[in-house]
Design an enzyme around this catalytic site. Structure first.
Site, mmCIF file in Angstrom:
data_model
loop_
_atom_site.group_PDB
_atom_site.id
_atom_site.type_symbol
_atom_site.label_atom_id
_atom_site.label_comp_id
_atom_site.label_asym_id
_atom_site.label_seq_id
_atom_site.Cartn_x
_atom_site.Cartn_y
_atom_site.Cartn_z
ATOM 1 N N GLY A 47 -40.085 23.472 29.094
ATOM 2 C CA GLY A 47 -40.156 24.920 28.931
ATOM 3 C C GLY A 47 -39.078 25.428 28.001
ATOM 4 O O GLY A 47 -39.318 26.273 27.146
ATOM 5 N N ASP A 67 -30.832 24.964 29.175
ATOM 6 C CA ASP A 67 -31.204 23.840 28.316
ATOM 7 C C ASP A 67 -31.695 24.265 26.942
ATOM 8 O O ASP A 67 -31.907 23.438 26.070
ATOM 9 C CB ASP A 67 -32.394 23.097 28.965
ATOM 10 N N LYS A 127 -36.533 16.265 25.954
ATOM 11 C CA LYS A 127 -35.214 15.607 25.872
ATOM 12 C C LYS A 127 -35.010 14.774 27.142
ATOM 13 O O LYS A 127 -35.690 15.005 28.151
ATOM 14 C CB LYS A 127 -34.055 16.622 25.779
HETATM 15 C C1 CDM Z 1 -29.971 20.119 34.838
HETATM 16 C C2 CDM Z 1 -30.319 20.359 33.406
HETATM 17 O O1 CDM Z 1 -31.692 20.121 33.178
HETATM 18 C C3 CDM Z 1 -29.487 19.437 32.507
HETATM 19 O O2 CDM Z 1 -30.067 19.355 31.244
HETATM 20 C C4 CDM Z 1 -30.023 21.793 33.022
HETATM 21 O O3 CDM Z 1 -28.696 22.118 33.204
HETATM 22 C C5 CDM Z 1 -30.900 22.750 33.815
HETATM 23 O O4 CDM Z 1 -31.286 23.687 32.864
HETATM 24 P P1 CDM Z 1 -32.474 24.690 33.204
HETATM 25 O O5 CDM Z 1 -33.591 23.954 33.889
HETATM 26 O O6 CDM Z 1 -32.782 25.450 31.958
HETATM 27 O O7 CDM Z 1 -31.765 25.580 34.287
HETATM 28 P P2 CDM Z 1 -31.990 27.145 34.429
HETATM 29 O O8 CDM Z 1 -33.469 27.403 34.551
HETATM 30 O O9 CDM Z 1 -31.197 27.826 33.372
HETATM 31 O O10 CDM Z 1 -31.264 27.359 35.843
HETATM 32 C C6 CDM Z 1 -31.939 27.038 37.033
HETATM 33 C C7 CDM Z 1 -30.901 27.108 38.145
HETATM 34 O O11 CDM Z 1 -30.095 25.914 38.098
HETATM 35 C C8 CDM Z 1 -28.733 26.233 38.407
HETATM 36 N N1 CDM Z 1 -27.900 25.829 37.266
HETATM 37 C C9 CDM Z 1 -28.468 25.580 36.034
HETATM 38 C C10 CDM Z 1 -27.649 25.138 35.007
HETATM 39 C C11 CDM Z 1 -26.264 24.998 35.266
HETATM 40 N N2 CDM Z 1 -25.430 24.572 34.295
HETATM 41 N N3 CDM Z 1 -25.737 25.272 36.497
HETATM 42 C C12 CDM Z 1 -26.536 25.673 37.500
HETATM 43 O O12 CDM Z 1 -26.058 25.911 38.625
HETATM 44 C C13 CDM Z 1 -28.696 27.743 38.663
HETATM 45 O O13 CDM Z 1 -28.849 27.945 40.054
HETATM 46 C C14 CDM Z 1 -29.922 28.255 37.944
HETATM 47 O O14 CDM Z 1 -30.406 29.449 38.509
HETATM 48 N N1 ATP Z 2 -43.697 26.902 28.186
HETATM 49 C C1 ATP Z 2 -43.449 26.413 29.413
HETATM 50 N N2 ATP Z 2 -43.616 25.106 29.664
HETATM 51 C C2 ATP Z 2 -43.357 24.604 30.901
HETATM 52 N N3 ATP Z 2 -42.910 25.321 31.951
HETATM 53 C C3 ATP Z 2 -42.731 26.646 31.734
HETATM 54 C C4 ATP Z 2 -42.989 27.240 30.470
HETATM 55 N N4 ATP Z 2 -42.703 28.549 30.557
HETATM 56 C C5 ATP Z 2 -42.289 28.769 31.813
HETATM 57 N N5 ATP Z 2 -42.311 27.640 32.543
HETATM 58 C C6 ATP Z 2 -41.889 27.567 33.942
HETATM 59 O O1 ATP Z 2 -40.577 26.983 33.899
HETATM 60 C C7 ATP Z 2 -40.450 25.959 34.877
HETATM 61 C C8 ATP Z 2 -39.536 24.939 34.306
HETATM 62 O O2 ATP Z 2 -40.266 24.325 33.279
HETATM 63 P P1 ATP Z 2 -39.712 22.979 32.662
HETATM 64 O O3 ATP Z 2 -39.270 22.144 33.806
HETATM 65 O O4 ATP Z 2 -40.653 22.398 31.689
HETATM 66 O O5 ATP Z 2 -38.552 23.561 31.865
HETATM 67 P P2 ATP Z 2 -37.068 23.186 31.797
HETATM 68 O O6 ATP Z 2 -36.372 23.854 32.927
HETATM 69 O O7 ATP Z 2 -36.681 23.476 30.426
HETATM 70 O O8 ATP Z 2 -37.038 21.622 32.028
HETATM 71 P P3 ATP Z 2 -36.251 20.801 33.060
HETATM 72 O O9 ATP Z 2 -35.445 21.704 33.925
HETATM 73 O O10 ATP Z 2 -37.358 20.128 33.822
HETATM 74 O O11 ATP Z 2 -35.421 19.884 32.237
HETATM 75 C C9 ATP Z 2 -41.857 25.448 35.113
HETATM 76 O O12 ATP Z 2 -41.994 25.000 36.444
HETATM 77 C C10 ATP Z 2 -42.737 26.660 34.802
HETATM 78 O O13 ATP Z 2 -43.047 27.343 36.008
#
Ligand code: CDM
Ligand code: ATP
Length: 271
Positions: free
Chosen positions: A102, A136, A8
């Site tokens: 992911g 996400d 996305k």
């Molecule tokens: C920035 C975006 O990519 C926009 O699409 C998403 O909100 C991030 O989604 P994501 O990568 O799945 O994030 P997560 O892996 O759930 O969270 C990673 C870290 O980002 C911060 N986090 C994430 C989402 C959110 N709405 N507020 C936050 O503060 C938190 O510290 C969390 O521990």
């Molecule tokens: N199936 C997977 N594909 C990619 N990364 C993964 C997966 N499972 C776990 N991970 C871990 O999750 C982290 C985040 O992966 P990725 O950035 O693709 O996911 P996302 O958080 O959904 O995307 P983004 O935050 O970049 O929009 C990676 O750095 C990796 O260490």
């Protein structure tokens, strides 16, 4: 059974508040793009192991048991007494790119298990399970252009169809911690709501549509801001960083002359 988890991009990303649980409330538009992983499962007979995982394509850091497709499987396994499976995952979506790779894999695993084992989970139930796996993830259950708020899991439908446009996407070789990116943000209300902005001609979006992460991240990594400028110079009608980065995309009206090369993290996608 096999499925093709897509990535996305975020069209606009406004951080509008900080929550008591440390997460942030945001407003964004998630838009699915045709950059896809490959995910396949098959039932394992005669094994003591709960699952096996084979990964190919772009390497992912972190150990196998922490992979989001495994977490999605284990989330349902106990509750629905699922048999052991072999998971095959081929990665084409770069990680840490703001592309939801992911998260998409996890959501598509939930849908694949639901279909394969006829669990009859509703869309809402699947979205609730997905939200436990990442902010996400829930979007990828319905996987259509959506306005999202809350932590990114409260959806309202929008009319937005970018078919016929092209996206040139660049994933630079830099890592950005999503948590760190959020910690550098001062939440604020946007001048215009994204639902209003997308009613306007796409050539005007750049006047109001913003990704709030860009200011702090471009200061830290100027290369990313330069890439965005170069996309505009190459004719993009709108360009932005996606999510918390590091990928930068440009939207072109089918006139993109830039050369894709997935080995260099450059993708040309037809919407
Ligand atoms: C920035 C975006 O990519 C926009 O699409 C998403 O909100 C991030 O989604 P994501 O990568 O799945 O994030 P997560 O892996 O759930 O969270 C990673 C870290 O980002 C911060 N986090 C994430 C989402 C959110 N709405 N507020 C936050 O503060 C938190 O510290 C969390 O521990
Ligand atoms: N199936 C997977 N594909 C990619 N990364 C993964 C997966 N499972 C776990 N991970 C871990 O999750 C982290 C985040 O992966 P990725 O950035 O693709 O996911 P996302 O958080 O959904 O995307 P983004 O935050 O970049 O929009 C990676 O750095 C990796 O260490």
């Amino acid at each position: 059974m096999i499925s093709f988890p897509n990535a996305k991009i975020n069209l606009g990303l406004n951080i509008v508040g900080k929550r008591a649980d440390g997460y942030h409330n945001l407003e964004t538009i998630f838009y699915p793009i045709p950059l896809e992983d490959i995910l396949e499962i098959e039932v394992l007979d005669h094994t003591e192991k709960p699952f096996e995982l084979s990964i190919s394509g772009i390497p992912i850091e972190g150990n196998l048991a922490n992979n989001l497709v495994v977490k999605a499987y284990l989330l349902l396994k106990e509750k629905y007494n699922l048999p052991p499976i072999h998971i095959y995952l081929h990665k084409n979506i770069p990680s840490g790119a703001g592309l939801g790779g992911g998260s998409s894999d996890a959501a598509f695993m939930l849908k694949l298990l639901n279909d394969t084992f006829e669990l009859n989970l509703t869309t809402t139930e699947l979205e609730e399970h997905a939200a436990k796996l990442g902010a996400d993830c829930a979007f990828f259950i319905q996987n259509k252009p959506t306005f999202a708020e809350g932590i990114g899991n409260i959806f309202s439908s929008i009319e937005l169809n970018l078919s016929g446009y092209q996206i040139f996407l660049i994933k630079p070789d830099v890592f950005i911690s999503t948590a760190m990116a959020f910690s550098n943000i001062k939440p604020h209300q946007p001048e215009l709501n994204l639902k209003e902005i997308i009613q306007k001609p796409i050539a005007q979006w750049h006047k109001w549509m913003a990704n709030d992460f860009e200011e702090s991240i471009f200061k830290e990594i100027p290369e990313l801001g330069k890439i965005k400028e170069e996309l505009y110079q190459a004719g993009a009608i709108y360009a932005s960083m996606s999510g918390a980065g590091s990928s930068i995309y440009g939207i072109f009206k089918d006139n993109c002359t830039l050369i894709p090369n997935s080995n260099e993290g450059k993708y040309l996608l037809n919407l």
